[in-house]
Design an enzyme around this catalytic site. Structure first.
Site, PDB file in Angstrom:
ATOM      1  N   THR A  84       0.833  -1.207   0.000  1.00  0.00           N
ATOM      2  CA  THR A  84       0.000   0.000   0.000  1.00  0.00           C
ATOM      3  C   THR A  84       0.866   1.254   0.000  1.00  0.00           C
ATOM      4  O   THR A  84       1.920   1.302   0.644  1.00  0.00           O
ATOM      5  CB  THR A  84      -0.958   0.026   1.201  1.00  0.00           C
ATOM      6  OG1 THR A  84      -0.205  -0.064   2.416  1.00  0.00           O
ATOM      7  CG2 THR A  84      -1.923  -1.150   1.134  1.00  0.00           C
ATOM      8  N   GLU A  85       0.409   2.271  -0.724  1.00  0.00           N
ATOM      9  CA  GLU A  85       1.204   3.479  -0.932  1.00  0.00           C
ATOM     10  C   GLU A  85       0.695   4.688  -0.160  1.00  0.00           C
ATOM     11  O   GLU A  85       1.408   5.672  -0.022  1.00  0.00           O
ATOM     12  CB  GLU A  85       1.243   3.799  -2.429  1.00  0.00           C
ATOM     13  CG  GLU A  85       1.870   2.685  -3.272  1.00  0.00           C
ATOM     14  CD  GLU A  85       1.774   2.961  -4.766  1.00  0.00           C
ATOM     15  OE1 GLU A  85       1.203   4.018  -5.134  1.00  0.00           O
ATOM     16  OE2 GLU A  85       2.248   2.120  -5.556  1.00  0.00           O
TER      17      GLU A  85
ATOM     18  N   ASP B 148      -4.249  -4.559  12.689  1.00  0.00           N
ATOM     19  CA  ASP B 148      -5.691  -4.667  12.461  1.00  0.00           C
ATOM     20  C   ASP B 148      -6.242  -3.504  11.630  1.00  0.00           C
ATOM     21  O   ASP B 148      -7.366  -3.578  11.135  1.00  0.00           O
ATOM     22  CB  ASP B 148      -6.414  -4.735  13.804  1.00  0.00           C
ATOM     23  CG  ASP B 148      -5.961  -5.929  14.636  1.00  0.00           C
ATOM     24  OD1 ASP B 148      -5.947  -7.044  14.084  1.00  0.00           O
ATOM     25  OD2 ASP B 148      -5.608  -5.736  15.813  1.00  0.00           O
TER      26      ASP B 148
ATOM     27  N   GLY C 291       1.953  -6.120  12.302  1.00  0.00           N
ATOM     28  CA  GLY C 291       1.669  -4.791  12.837  1.00  0.00           C
ATOM     29  C   GLY C 291       2.012  -4.728  14.312  1.00  0.00           C
ATOM     30  O   GLY C 291       2.799  -5.524  14.828  1.00  0.00           O
TER      31      GLY C 291
ATOM     32  N   ASP D 137      -3.668   3.319  22.755  1.00  0.00           N
ATOM     33  CA  ASP D 137      -3.485   2.883  21.376  1.00  0.00           C
ATOM     34  C   ASP D 137      -2.994   4.028  20.488  1.00  0.00           C
ATOM     35  O   ASP D 137      -2.006   3.897  19.757  1.00  0.00           O
ATOM     36  CB  ASP D 137      -4.808   2.318  20.845  1.00  0.00           C
ATOM     37  CG  ASP D 137      -4.642   1.627  19.497  1.00  0.00           C
ATOM     38  OD1 ASP D 137      -3.493   1.430  19.069  1.00  0.00           O
ATOM     39  OD2 ASP D 137      -5.661   1.275  18.886  1.00  0.00           O
TER      40      ASP D 137
ATOM     41  N   GLY E 256      -8.663  -0.312  16.078  1.00  0.00           N
ATOM     42  CA  GLY E 256      -7.388   0.364  16.234  1.00  0.00           C
ATOM     43  C   GLY E 256      -7.235   1.618  15.406  1.00  0.00           C
ATOM     44  O   GLY E 256      -6.207   2.298  15.496  1.00  0.00           O
TER      45      GLY E 256
END
Length: 560
Positions: A193-194, A220, A250, A311, A533
């Site tokens: 992903t960019e 997540d 992650g 978080d 998240g």
């Protein structure tokens, strides 16, 4: 003399423990041998005196009728046919658990090799082993018993968030995941992903029928993007049943941690990859959330209070991986902020007919269709102002909107929302519009909270429980909340420690309820709210669960 007797007793107990371990291992070997005695499905003996035997649950290599190697079919990674100068051979790659004397079972790579006298025979055996392996896994672990297993290579679209965790997601995939996928013979299309929202945009138009599963290599947050992209499709009802696999590269990794916990597997990238390769499909819940910026969808977690603050505020420590949550927790506990607001929820045992009467006026309208069918809307306000761009930002890649940016939306939940008059997602019959009071059979709690956590899975992170009662696809919302005036800083430190063991729900200030839907209405104008998240605009929001709407790859026993 007393000390001598004490040490003598300890030594004796040690020997007894070791003896019991040996007895356990011998019993397991005997059980394995007993199961190995089942009649073979097929067998082949080469000119060198070696035989390969395919049984119902295992494949064996024999030399003069004595076993020289075997692996359970459910532990087979892949089968490869290799042609060399010395002939053609079949290599069976396995990933079995091995019993250790002084530690728990752990998986490790192994392989069985047997030579064949012809390419055609080797190819036939390759297909036989793959098909039988997939059949065993499907019968034991697959909740849906889909199409008849074949030996065709599985096709995956792999989405990698390059800044997930410590920013090493691409490296982890190439060094730890891809080698196992190659052994399994998988065909992978890899997309890194960019930008924030890249995966969501891609899911709106991607041909999902071209792959067997979507593999998410991230925490997540990328799952949140993928699910929201899928739910924006015209064919969302079919698209949401696309199988999703999770790789824990992650920081949070709540879904992967829950799946591995349920499968009684150690938390590791290798074990997560193995779950994907096995191909067993399990259900996953999806929730519709009405927020101040419109409808969003999530699958795992929602938070308001100290957990949400930990978080998001620990983002600045992202480079140290999961340790960031420890630093964030210490900071938030020492600060000990209260979070005033109202928590409302519909108990799990509530009946639809008890709720629909108070929802009907605001949510069900007469349809212009000739057959008199009712059209159910999603409980979100009709537009009164300009339309938002409906772009979900992932806080792990670009800065989220500030609290000031969403203050107007928080004050007026109808700002910037465009809702179609026809339902484009699953119906939400248990919820009123966000600006209206909750239905009369909901429970309402107005208090200063320390935390409100919402989960449909067992874990918040790989070493952090929400509740052991939950499992992926359980169809229940587990609401855990604690009021600020009942907790001290020491209580919070103990809470965080016990969440690592999963026994925090026994603490007297922790409340847990099971629900079908909930609403959180913060009293303050700014703060932090999260879904899976990911930070969402601050303000009132509500959600309803749709049990087992989605699909996930998970090697766990089927539940009744």
């Amino acid at each position: 003399m007393i000390e001598f007797e004490k040490y003598k007793l300890l030594i004796r107990n040690l020997y007894i423990t070791r003896l019991l371990n040996y007895i356990t291992i011998i019993a397991e070997i005997m059980a394995k041998d007993e199961s190995a005695g089942s009649s073979p499905i097929d067998s082949y003996e080469n000119s060198n005196g070696y035989s390969i035997v395919l049984k119902n649950e295992r494949v064996e290599i024999l030399r003069e009728q004595k076993e020289v190697g075997s692996v359970l079919l459910e532990d087979v990674l892949g089968v490869h046919q290799v042609t060399q100068d010395d002939g053609v051979k079949l290599v069976v790659h396995g990933f079995p658990k091995t019993k250790k004397i002084f530690r728990s079972e752990a998986r490790s790579l192994m392989k069985l090799v047997v030579h064949f006298d012809s390419d055609n025979t080797a190819e036939e055996w390759k297909k036989k082993i793959i098909v039988q392996s997939r059949k065993v896994i499907q019968e034991k672990y697959d909740w849906y018993q889909g199409k008849e297993p074949s030996a065709d290579p599985r096709k995956y679209l792999v989405l990698i968030n390059p800044v997930g965790g410590k920013g090493k997601a691409v490296h982890i995939f190439r060094t730890q995941v891809q080698p196992l996928l190659n052994l399994a013979g998988a065909e992978c299309q890899v997309v890194v992903t960019e930008y924030a929202g890249h995966a969501q945009s891609m899911m709106k138009t991607f041909d999902l029928s071209s792959v067997d599963a979507l593999i998410i290599a991230s925490g997540d947050g990328l799952l949140f993007e993928v699910v929201n992209g899928i739910m924006e499709r015209p064919d969302w009802e079919n698209a949401i049943t696309t199988t999703i696999g999770i790789l824990p590269v992650g920081s949070g990794n709540a879904l992967c941690a829950s799946l591995l916990y349920e499968a009684e597997e150690e938390f590791s990238v290798a074990n997560a990859t193995f779950q994907i390769i096995c191909g067993a499909v399990a259900p996953m819940d999806v929730l519709t959330a009405n927020t101040v910026e419109g409808t969003k969808y999530f699958c795992l977690l929602a938070a308001f209070g100290i957990i949400a603050d930990i978080d998001i505020e620990s983002e600045k420590y992202r480079r140290i991986g999961e340790l960031r949550f420890i630093f964030g927790a210490i900071s938030c506990i020492l600060r000990k902020k209260a979070y005033p607001g109202k928590l409302s929820y519909l108990p799990k045992d509530a009946k639809l007919q008890d709720t629909i009467s108070s929802v009907a006026d605001s949510q069900v309208t007469s349809s212009p269709k000739e057959d008199g069918e009712l059209v159910v809307t999603n409980g979100v306000e009709s537009p009164t102002n300009e339309t938002s761009d409906n772009c979900i930002e992932s806080h792990h890649e670009t800065p989220s909107k500030t609290n000031n940016d969403v203050s107007e939306a928080a004050a007026n939940p109808t700002v910037g929302i465009e809702v179609n008059s026809v339902q484009t997602g699953p119906p939400t019959p248990f919820m009123n519009k966000l600006s209206e009071p909750v239905p009369s059979n909901w429970v309402e709690i107005d208090a200063e909270f320390m935390n409100i956590s919402v989960a449909t899975i067992s874990h918040l992170a790989h070493d952090f429980f929400n509740t052991k009662q939950a499992y992926v696809g359980c169809g229940t919302i587990y609401l855990l909340y604690a009021e600020a005036n009942l907790t001290s800083r020491m209580d919070l430190f103990k809470l965080m420690d016990r969440m690592g063991k999963g026994n925090h729900t026994e603490m007297n200030f922790v409340n847990m309820v099971e629900a079908k839907a909930f609403r959180i209405e913060p009293s303050e104008k700014s703060g932090i709210l999260t879904l899976d998240g990911e930070m969402i605009p601050f303000g009132p929001f509500q959600a309803q669960i749709h049990p087992q709407l989605g699909r996930v790859l998970g090697r766990r026993l089927k539940r009744t």
